[in-house]
Motif scaffolding. Structure first.
Motif, PDB file in Angstrom:
ATOM      1  N   THR A  87      48.213  72.584  51.590  1.00  0.00           N
ATOM      2  CA  THR A  87      48.709  73.943  51.806  1.00  0.00           C
ATOM      3  C   THR A  87      48.442  74.778  50.561  1.00  0.00           C
ATOM      4  OG1 THR A  87      50.444  73.113  53.244  1.00  0.00           O
ATOM      5  CG2 THR A  87      50.725  75.335  52.393  1.00  0.00           C
ATOM      6  N   HIS A 127      43.778  89.822  55.469  1.00  0.00           N
ATOM      7  CA  HIS A 127      44.895  88.899  55.304  1.00  0.00           C
ATOM      8  C   HIS A 127      45.523  89.148  53.938  1.00  0.00           C
ATOM      9  CE1 HIS A 127      43.857  86.844  58.980  1.00  0.00           C
ATOM     10  NE2 HIS A 127      42.597  86.944  58.594  1.00  0.00           N
ATOM     11  N   THR A 165      49.609  84.914  51.969  1.00  0.00           N
ATOM     12  CA  THR A 165      49.440  84.244  53.256  1.00  0.00           C
ATOM     13  C   THR A 165      49.204  82.763  53.020  1.00  0.00           C
ATOM     14  OG1 THR A 165      48.483  86.230  54.235  1.00  0.00           O
ATOM     15  CG2 THR A 165      48.045  84.151  55.363  1.00  0.00           C
ATOM     16  N   ALA A 214      47.935  78.967  54.054  1.00  0.00           N
ATOM     17  CA  ALA A 214      46.785  78.420  54.775  1.00  0.00           C
ATOM     18  C   ALA A 214      46.680  76.932  54.496  1.00  0.00           C
ATOM     19  CB  ALA A 214      45.516  79.133  54.334  1.00  0.00           C
ATOM     20  N   HIS A 215      45.892  76.265  55.334  1.00  0.00           N
ATOM     21  CA  HIS A 215      45.599  74.848  55.139  1.00  0.00           C
ATOM     22  C   HIS A 215      44.113  74.703  54.864  1.00  0.00           C
ATOM     23  CE1 HIS A 215      49.577  73.615  56.411  1.00  0.00           C
ATOM     24  NE2 HIS A 215      49.467  74.517  57.371  1.00  0.00           N
ATOM     25  N   LEU A 228      39.378  77.791  54.964  1.00  0.00           N
ATOM     26  CA  LEU A 228      40.815  77.751  55.223  1.00  0.00           C
ATOM     27  C   LEU A 228      41.141  78.034  56.678  1.00  0.00           C
ATOM     28  CD1 LEU A 228      41.949  80.011  52.250  1.00  0.00           C
ATOM     29  CD2 LEU A 228      41.959  77.520  52.297  1.00  0.00           C
ATOM     30  N   HIS A 229      42.225  77.455  57.145  1.00  0.00           N
ATOM     31  CA  HIS A 229      42.817  77.834  58.428  1.00  0.00           C
ATOM     32  C   HIS A 229      44.112  78.546  58.083  1.00  0.00           C
ATOM     33  CE1 HIS A 229      45.291  77.355  62.087  1.00  0.00           C
ATOM     34  NE2 HIS A 229      44.144  77.691  62.645  1.00  0.00           N
ATOM     35  N   LEU A 230      44.145  79.861  58.314  1.00  0.00           N
ATOM     36  CA  LEU A 230      45.303  80.673  57.955  1.00  0.00           C
ATOM     37  C   LEU A 230      46.455  80.447  58.928  1.00  0.00           C
ATOM     38  CD1 LEU A 230      43.391  83.935  57.103  1.00  0.00           C
ATOM     39  CD2 LEU A 230      44.306  82.278  55.499  1.00  0.00           C
ATOM     40  N   ASP A 231      47.674  80.472  58.411  1.00  0.00           N
ATOM     41  CA  ASP A 231      48.875  80.334  59.227  1.00  0.00           C
ATOM     42  C   ASP A 231      49.275  81.690  59.803  1.00  0.00           C
ATOM     43  OD1 ASP A 231      48.898  77.723  58.426  1.00  0.00           O
ATOM     44  OD2 ASP A 231      50.604  77.920  57.067  1.00  0.00           O
ATOM     45  N   ALA A 278      46.310  83.658  63.096  1.00  0.00           N
ATOM     46  CA  ALA A 278      45.650  82.493  62.515  1.00  0.00           C
ATOM     47  C   ALA A 278      44.164  82.487  62.862  1.00  0.00           C
ATOM     48  CB  ALA A 278      46.304  81.216  63.007  1.00  0.00           C
TER      49      ALA A 278
END
Length: 87
Positions: free
Chosen positions: A13, A27, A31, A33-34, A45-48, A52
């Motif tokens: 994270t 974004h 923010t 992200a993973h 990244l995969h944003l939360d 997303a």
């Protein structure tokens, strides 16, 4: 890679330190992200959140979530305060 030269692990994270533009969206800083992949100078990244999506940005645009918490200001402690006199 982080400021210390360590690479980010997939699934870790992180938080954005700068705004990231992806398509029509921007974004915001902070923010969460993973990490999907760390390619040295670039990170995927995969944003939360409700918006997303997967984005690619420079590695220096992110920090580990725990590093970001450490940079935050410490909450003010309750201290003595004076009441105005009514006389």
């Amino acid at each position: 890679m982080s400021e210390s030269g360590e690479r980010y692990a997939p699934g870790e994270t992180v938080c954005l330190l700068r705004e990231v533009r992806a398509g029509r969206q921007i974004h915001e800083i902070g923010t969460r992200a993973h990490v999907l992949a760390d390619h040295g100078a670039v990170i995927v990244l995969h944003l939360d959140g409700s918006d997303a999506e997967v984005v690619t940005c420079p590695t220096d645009h992110v920090a580990r979530a725990d590093e970001r918490a450490a940079r935050r200001r410490a909450p003010r402690t309750a201290g003595p305060w004076l009441r105005p006199s009514m006389g």
